[in-house]
Scaffold this motif. Sequence first.
Motif, PDB file in Angstrom:
ATOM      1  N   LEU B 183       0.848  -1.021   0.074  1.00  0.00           N
ATOM      2  CA  LEU B 183      -0.062   0.144   0.059  1.00  0.00           C
ATOM      3  C   LEU B 183       0.802   1.061  -0.059  1.00  0.00           C
ATOM      4  CD1 LEU B 183      -3.151   0.176   0.068  1.00  0.00           C
ATOM      5  CD2 LEU B 183      -3.117   0.490   2.339  1.00  0.00           C
ATOM      6  N   ALA B 184       1.837   1.134   0.767  1.00  0.00           N
ATOM      7  CA  ALA B 184       2.812   2.337   0.803  1.00  0.00           C
ATOM      8  C   ALA B 184       3.484   2.582  -0.455  1.00  0.00           C
ATOM      9  CB  ALA B 184       3.675   2.260   1.904  1.00  0.00           C
ATOM     10  N   ALA B 185       4.087   1.489  -1.020  1.00  0.00           N
ATOM     11  CA  ALA B 185       4.468   1.599  -2.388  1.00  0.00           C
ATOM     12  C   ALA B 185       3.580   2.215  -3.482  1.00  0.00           C
ATOM     13  CB  ALA B 185       4.873   0.198  -2.828  1.00  0.00           C
ATOM     14  N   THR B 186       2.345   1.919  -3.342  1.00  0.00           N
ATOM     15  CA  THR B 186       1.340   2.608  -4.453  1.00  0.00           C
ATOM     16  C   THR B 186       1.376   4.049  -4.077  1.00  0.00           C
ATOM     17  OG1 THR B 186       0.281   0.424  -3.853  1.00  0.00           O
ATOM     18  CG2 THR B 186      -0.797   1.977  -5.204  1.00  0.00           C
ATOM     19  N   THR B 187       0.834   4.266  -2.711  1.00  0.00           N
ATOM     20  CA  THR B 187       0.968   5.721  -2.434  1.00  0.00           C
ATOM     21  C   THR B 187       2.290   6.299  -2.799  1.00  0.00           C
ATOM     22  OG1 THR B 187      -0.075   4.772  -0.316  1.00  0.00           O
ATOM     23  CG2 THR B 187       0.026   7.097  -0.771  1.00  0.00           C
ATOM     24  N   LEU B 188       3.397   5.977  -2.460  1.00  0.00           N
ATOM     25  CA  LEU B 188       4.637   6.646  -2.953  1.00  0.00           C
ATOM     26  C   LEU B 188       4.852   6.861  -4.060  1.00  0.00           C
ATOM     27  CD1 LEU B 188       7.257   4.947  -0.493  1.00  0.00           C
ATOM     28  CD2 LEU B 188       6.290   7.324  -0.251  1.00  0.00           C
ATOM     29  N   ALA B 189       4.602   5.650  -4.952  1.00  0.00           N
ATOM     30  CA  ALA B 189       4.702   5.690  -6.642  1.00  0.00           C
ATOM     31  C   ALA B 189       3.844   6.713  -6.955  1.00  0.00           C
ATOM     32  CB  ALA B 189       4.419   4.509  -7.194  1.00  0.00           C
ATOM     33  N   HIS B 190       2.616   7.009  -6.660  1.00  0.00           N
ATOM     34  CA  HIS B 190       1.496   7.487  -7.264  1.00  0.00           C
ATOM     35  C   HIS B 190       2.027   9.175  -6.894  1.00  0.00           C
ATOM     36  CE1 HIS B 190      -1.812   5.583  -8.820  1.00  0.00           C
ATOM     37  NE2 HIS B 190      -1.955   4.884  -7.888  1.00  0.00           N
ATOM     38  N   TYR B 191       2.456   9.440  -5.817  1.00  0.00           N
ATOM     39  CA  TYR B 191       2.981  10.792  -5.245  1.00  0.00           C
ATOM     40  C   TYR B 191       4.399  11.158  -5.986  1.00  0.00           C
ATOM     41  CZ  TYR B 191       4.389  14.639  -2.644  1.00  0.00           C
ATOM     42  OH  TYR B 191       5.259  15.773  -2.047  1.00  0.00           O
ATOM     43  N   ALA B 192       5.037  10.409  -5.914  1.00  0.00           N
ATOM     44  CA  ALA B 192       6.595  10.647  -6.434  1.00  0.00           C
ATOM     45  C   ALA B 192       6.518  10.724  -7.981  1.00  0.00           C
ATOM     46  CB  ALA B 192       7.477   9.840  -5.895  1.00  0.00           C
ATOM     47  N   VAL B 193       5.968   9.741  -8.631  1.00  0.00           N
ATOM     48  CA  VAL B 193       6.194   9.531 -10.037  1.00  0.00           C
ATOM     49  C   VAL B 193       4.942   9.501 -10.881  1.00  0.00           C
ATOM     50  CG1 VAL B 193       8.918   8.439  -9.666  1.00  0.00           C
ATOM     51  CG2 VAL B 193       6.616   6.945  -9.716  1.00  0.00           C
ATOM     52  N   HIS B 194       4.005   9.825  -9.886  1.00  0.00           N
ATOM     53  CA  HIS B 194       2.668   9.810 -10.933  1.00  0.00           C
ATOM     54  C   HIS B 194       2.316   8.685 -11.955  1.00  0.00           C
ATOM     55  CE1 HIS B 194       2.415  13.646  -9.415  1.00  0.00           C
ATOM     56  NE2 HIS B 194       3.473  14.249 -10.079  1.00  0.00           N
ATOM     57  N   THR B 195       3.031   7.336 -11.371  1.00  0.00           N
ATOM     58  CA  THR B 195       2.590   6.320 -12.068  1.00  0.00           C
ATOM     59  C   THR B 195       2.816   5.170 -11.132  1.00  0.00           C
ATOM     60  OG1 THR B 195       2.965   4.765 -13.962  1.00  0.00           O
ATOM     61  CG2 THR B 195       4.857   6.075 -13.269  1.00  0.00           C
ATOM     62  N   THR B 196       2.086   4.038 -11.325  1.00  0.00           N
ATOM     63  CA  THR B 196       2.468   2.803 -10.755  1.00  0.00           C
ATOM     64  C   THR B 196       2.457   1.589 -11.777  1.00  0.00           C
ATOM     65  OG1 THR B 196       0.141   2.365 -10.691  1.00  0.00           O
ATOM     66  CG2 THR B 196       0.988   3.396  -8.495  1.00  0.00           C
ATOM     67  N   ASN B 197       2.796   2.052 -12.898  1.00  0.00           N
ATOM     68  CA  ASN B 197       2.884   1.124 -13.789  1.00  0.00           C
ATOM     69  C   ASN B 197       4.280   0.318 -13.488  1.00  0.00           C
ATOM     70  OD1 ASN B 197       4.169  -0.041 -16.603  1.00  0.00           O
ATOM     71  ND2 ASN B 197       1.848   0.354 -17.007  1.00  0.00           N
ATOM     72  N   ILE B 198       4.200  -1.073 -13.708  1.00  0.00           N
ATOM     73  CA  ILE B 198       5.408  -1.839 -13.246  1.00  0.00           C
ATOM     74  C   ILE B 198       6.455  -1.423 -14.133  1.00  0.00           C
ATOM     75  CG2 ILE B 198       6.213  -4.202 -12.648  1.00  0.00           C
ATOM     76  CD1 ILE B 198       3.334  -4.569 -11.565  1.00  0.00           C
ATOM     77  N   ARG B 199       5.899  -1.780 -15.495  1.00  0.00           N
ATOM     78  CA  ARG B 199       7.183  -1.521 -16.171  1.00  0.00           C
ATOM     79  C   ARG B 199       7.880  -0.032 -16.358  1.00  0.00           C
ATOM     80  NH1 ARG B 199       4.403  -3.551 -21.861  1.00  0.00           N
ATOM     81  NH2 ARG B 199       2.574  -2.852 -20.601  1.00  0.00           N
ATOM     82  N   GLU B 200       7.385   0.736 -15.994  1.00  0.00           N
ATOM     83  CA  GLU B 200       7.801   2.284 -16.175  1.00  0.00           C
ATOM     84  C   GLU B 200       8.706   2.089 -14.827  1.00  0.00           C
ATOM     85  OE1 GLU B 200       5.294   5.504 -16.526  1.00  0.00           O
ATOM     86  OE2 GLU B 200       3.962   4.404 -17.925  1.00  0.00           O
ATOM     87  N   LEU B 201       8.119   1.534 -13.566  1.00  0.00           N
ATOM     88  CA  LEU B 201       8.707   1.557 -12.247  1.00  0.00           C
ATOM     89  C   LEU B 201      10.248   0.823 -12.560  1.00  0.00           C
ATOM     90  CD1 LEU B 201       6.091   1.257  -9.543  1.00  0.00           C
ATOM     91  CD2 LEU B 201       7.547   3.183  -9.974  1.00  0.00           C
ATOM     92  N   ASN B 202       9.957  -0.075 -13.407  1.00  0.00           N
ATOM     93  CA  ASN B 202      11.276  -1.039 -13.601  1.00  0.00           C
ATOM     94  C   ASN B 202      12.264  -0.461 -14.099  1.00  0.00           C
ATOM     95  OD1 ASN B 202      10.677  -3.370 -12.101  1.00  0.00           O
ATOM     96  ND2 ASN B 202       9.646  -4.213 -13.685  1.00  0.00           N
ATOM     97  N   ASP B 203      12.094   0.918 -14.415  1.00  0.00           N
ATOM     98  CA  ASP B 203      13.273   1.677 -15.149  1.00  0.00           C
ATOM     99  C   ASP B 203      13.488   2.885 -14.304  1.00  0.00           C
ATOM    100  OD1 ASP B 203      15.165   2.581 -16.940  1.00  0.00           O
ATOM    101  OD2 ASP B 203      13.723   2.922 -18.445  1.00  0.00           O
ATOM    102  N   PRO B 204      14.100   2.713 -13.215  1.00  0.00           N
ATOM    103  CA  PRO B 204      14.203   3.848 -12.485  1.00  0.00           C
ATOM    104  C   PRO B 204      14.879   4.948 -12.709  1.00  0.00           C
ATOM    105  CG  PRO B 204      15.055   1.872 -11.502  1.00  0.00           C
ATOM    106  CD  PRO B 204      14.574   1.574 -12.800  1.00  0.00           C
ATOM    107  N   ALA B 205      16.019   4.793 -13.565  1.00  0.00           N
ATOM    108  CA  ALA B 205      16.869   5.683 -14.030  1.00  0.00           C
ATOM    109  C   ALA B 205      16.099   6.539 -14.810  1.00  0.00           C
ATOM    110  CB  ALA B 205      17.934   5.008 -15.009  1.00  0.00           C
ATOM    111  N   HIS B 206      15.389   6.161 -15.721  1.00  0.00           N
ATOM    112  CA  HIS B 206      14.149   7.081 -16.561  1.00  0.00           C
ATOM    113  C   HIS B 206      13.508   7.902 -15.743  1.00  0.00           C
ATOM    114  CE1 HIS B 206      12.268   8.226 -20.269  1.00  0.00           C
ATOM    115  NE2 HIS B 206      11.127   7.732 -19.691  1.00  0.00           N
ATOM    116  N   LEU B 207      12.926   7.256 -14.748  1.00  0.00           N
ATOM    117  CA  LEU B 207      11.860   7.826 -13.914  1.00  0.00           C
ATOM    118  C   LEU B 207      12.618   8.959 -13.197  1.00  0.00           C
ATOM    119  CD1 LEU B 207       9.628   5.224 -12.366  1.00  0.00           C
ATOM    120  CD2 LEU B 207       9.100   6.941 -13.699  1.00  0.00           C
TER     121      LEU B 207
END
Lengths: 911, 445
Positions: B183-207
């Motif tokens: 749940l925290a991961a979801t919130t954090l991701a929504h807040y910080a990078v405006h996406t929770t898409n796993i493929r996008e998250l899997n590219d942290p350098a790009h994010l």
Amino acid sequence: MDIQKTLNDLRSYLPIQFPLGVFIHNNMLFRFEESTFHDGVKEAGQLFGAQLSLPEEYYQEKFKAKRIQEKNIRDEIQRWMKIQNLPETFSLGRMEDYVRQLMDLSLSIPIRVPEESVTEFFERAQRLRQPILPQYHRREKEWKRVFRKSLGEDVNSQFHPLFIRFISAYIDQGMSTWHNPDTHRGLIESFKSFIMSNDTFGPPWIKQVEIELEKVSAQTAESWLEKNITHLPYVAEPRMYLLDTLLELRGWAGMVNKFETEPHLMPRFAPKISVSEYLVVYLMMERATHDAILRSHSLEEMKSYYQSLESERLSASQCAYVLKALSKNYKLDHVDEKTLQLMLDVASMFHSHERGYVWQTALDLSMRDECLGTLASYRNIKHPFKPKPKAKFYFCIDDREESIRRILEESHPDYETHGVVGFFGIDMKFKSVNHPEPITQCPPVVNPSRVVEEIALSDLPKEQVANRRKWGKGLYGIWYGSRAAFRSLPFTILAGPVTSLVLLLRVFFPYFATRLHLRLKNWIVPPIKTRIRFNKEDATQGGYNVGEMATIVATILKFTGSIKDFPELNYIVAHGASSSNNPYKNAYGCGACSGKAGIPNSQIFCGMANMPNVREELRQKHNIDIPSSSYFVACYHDTSTDEILFFNRSDLPENLREMADQGVNDLREAGRHNSLERCRHFSSARDFLNEKITFKHVLDRGASLAELRPEYGHNNTAMTVIGRRDLTRGLYLDRRSFLTSYDASTDPEGVTLAGVLAGAVPVAGGIALDYYFSRIDNEVYGSGTKLPLNIASLLGVMTGSSSDLRIGLARQMVEIHEPVRNTIVVEAEPEVVERLINAHGRMKRMTHNEWIHFAIIHPVTGEMSLFKDGGFKPYKPLSLDLARTISSKIYAPHRSGPLPFAVVSEQRSVL
Amino acid sequence: MSENELFTFVLVLPLIWLVFYGTLLAFRIRVGEKIPVIGLKVLTGILFILYALVMKTGDVSISFPGWIDIPSQYDFPLEFYFNRTMGVAGLGMLLLLSVIIKYSESYLHKENGFHRFFFLLSVFMAAFPFVLYGDNIDVVFIGWEIIGITSVLLIGFYENREHVAVNSWWAISTYRFCDVGLLAATTLAHYAVHTTNIRELNDPAHLSLLHPEHANWIFFVAICIVFASLGKAAQLPLTSWITRAMEGPTPSSALYYGALSIGLGPLLLLKFRGLILFYPSVQVTIIFIGVLTAIYSYLVAKTRSDAKSILGLSAVFEISVMVVEVGLGLYHWVVFHYVANAFLRVFQFLRSMNSIQDFYDNPLFYRGAPHRPAPTILRWLPESWQKHLYYRAMNGFGLDWFILQVLVGPWMRFWIKVNRFENSIAMGDVHHQHVPAKLQSDLAE
């Protein structure tokens, strides 16, 4: 207090169950057989907190189905009223009628439990801070109940899991990969090591136990108990407290007791352990947990519990409810208050436990009357002409063999079947080539006199011997290696894909998969031709000499009364059961072979009876002349799959082989029809059309991993008939009767009868009582549902991962059982039987105290008498109009539930 | 049909069945034992065909419109992504399920709760693809949560037993504790990078290039994901519930704690591999946890003496090795290991009641104490140390007590105090009379 003496007395309250690998049916209330049945059951029920009967609805349905007779209900009500000292009549009529109506109402009034000591207990608790245990009446220790209800602390759940894990690992027979290193040093020593090793990150009470343990080291467990038992909290009466402690986890305690008293019967080895050590460890942990809980609570908190205790008497609303229910049957408008009070009192006295027990006993007596009535009525139907038998079949007395015997005789009127105890008189331990240890192959009451060995016919080639070792080692290797071992990693990767295939096969095609597995095994470890060395002259281990062999053969033949007119072929049919994934396998086997299959017994018996010098001895010493043209054929019937095996074909003369094949084929045919009859109890197979389909079905049942009911075993067992086959031949007995052949006319003195009774009665009675109690209260006397069971230490089963070791039979094994005591019917002179009963300790106890019903049919006059109040009293059987059917192949299949006994008219034409 | 439609069916068909079966049960329509069995069999049959077809095409990605959609601001889409690696895991699940269904058909026959069991099985079947193929954390969370609930309900299948209730509490507490991570991961991701898409998250350098102001937050998302995976996979320090979970019917224990549910931990890590392995510290952490758990479960399993606990802990052992494998970046290997382990453990669980026979039938089952000393790798230790280790392992290295005293105890005491405080404010007096005086006098009359 003499602790040793007390413990020896308390031991007898513990379960008598052996490890499941050597499970044997017996009366699980063995301890209580000294009392009468009614007293024993009630006493045990109070002690163990068990029900006395099934829910009332069960009996009401049985009553509707006419399985319970009104007369028996009335009798039982009379008995109950006498115990309660109730008057015969009251102002509204007869008391009996009133009580009878209460049974139909099934009022749910709470049972009164004597609670008066509880408040007293609390007062003392406040005064002394070391309260005294109130009077014992429940399975749970009183203080634990108080803690649970008032403090919300479940004492047991705080230390039982650890305790169980500890005990289970200590007496483990090889399940754990890393075995307890201290089993030779004693339980307390091991416990000490356990406590010392866990002084950090252990349970909060560990320090206390550590201090306590230092005190023990200087003395024995017994002297510790003796000194400390009175200093423990809440111990008013040490004996009761010790008993309570043992009963907390009575399965485990019982197993420890067996380890101490009968170490030679344990599957592999018995570590150094005793009940007193068990008690010391338990009490220490319990005490420490208790103190730890009290440290974090105050006694004040218990107050609310006592305030919430309600009075156990009927409340006003309950009274109103009772009166309203009664007013349907009685006009209560003008009744004086005293009568009303009496009615209400009786209603609350006659609570659901009492009502249930009346129902239960009425069911039991109705079944007894039905059994006796059937036999008496059937005896009056005239015997038709009986041809000289073409062949004789000797089966086990087991009730499961009743159907196949009936079916065989039905389709072949010139066959005759007999029932003899399934170990065929061979009191041995059998050492098979395929197993390293000798296995007991005779009833538990008989002490095996020798070890008979099976040997390979020819010397095995070296690589084959090596292969066998490798096979065994490989199995062990897979077992231990695949469970949390580093080699399990490559194993999983390699074996995983293979197991997917095995898994699919095993689950979807069970029978095929087991055949395949057998093929594979036979390919790696080819089966060897073997011979059993039972003859003393060439025996490597134990053997029988000619005289002994002749005696064994003669005894069995005399049991059945067939000492002349031998047909050419005599089939000796042993039995056993195959099932898979079933820890209770032994419970399905042949009871007379201690739960194993009787295969070696039938082979040895036939070998003996076919030996010319044994026959010579028989002729001279026993006056039994078996013509040289007669032969004995060894067969085996699998009661789960209804397969028939045939062993000694090659030993028969060539001219008889085909004839023997014919007989075995008839037996196989009967087996297939037997499967059709059996399938009526399986609701998934009830509607299967014919015997071919059902036979395939039962083959799968015996092999399936998922099958909890490979067969229904002795379900519904109710009767034991000891007498000539003519008493029951052609009678549909619904697989409910043990059938023992005995001919009183050849045995006026009752010499043979003594052996027959000793072999059959305690066994049949014990089986019936085992089923009875497991059925009545499956949670206390049985092991509950099979689904979450979990094997512990290779000894027994737990429910889940940390429960008591369960005893008795699982729910799926007894679910269709009609709980009744066994009715023994003997066709012999009453005087003879009475003398024999009184001469046999166990049988005397069971009969006098009514743990079995014992009845007699006079062999000449046919008059019946029933054992009651210390002797045989004349008994007038019900005159029943028995159902008639052309064939039991038509009568039984596709119908559910117990069926009324019936006459199969093909067998005896009515004149 | 296009591969998108096929894949949609893979997801939707179990749901349709679930709704149908659930409706029958909810309206108390009498259904025999045949209906769920046949229904589930047909369903698995169809799913096999669909899988075969989807597997042929390979990568499929679909997205349904989300349940919250704030135009031109934000939306929560239901995204799914199918690739062959996950497809293999899905097929494995399907194969196991078909075995479990067939097995349970006769195993649960006539049992109280037959329909409850099959309903929970259907729920599991519908929820599992959400975790496997969910392409954003929100979707994964749905499946994750539902599987947790079915797991607990199956542990508490025999709810009338007291210790069953206690043990399912252990399981659900562990699950909920770790769900916080997801749940925290979801919130954090929504807040910080405006996406929770796993493929996008899997590219942290790009994010971190896209959201440089929140680049550090992504690290915490990774930590949260690792934390979330611990509970279900029974990794340290949350291992001890696994032996308590053996209270349900055997097939459910087999499916959940031998194979699928417990394997969700490494699968979750596998899904987020790009994110996790981006940070060497996280990578080291999961390898460390995995190795520790492996050693722990190895030792504890060896001292247990009941069939199901041994198997459960053995499964944990394999799972922790899988966790290590994820840490080492052996992706395909993990899936293979996952499926192989699942088959083996399910098989062992399903025939665990045969152990007594297995031993008795062994041609080498001699009388005499079983010679099972300490495992070879420990024999170099002095004997007293071996013993010490044995008894420590038997107590599970005190993990239960650690959790109770260090984690649960203070937490509970805190809330009890809060409760007392609240009561004293609301009632004025802690030692109040429970029953109002008027009511008492009414009752007396």
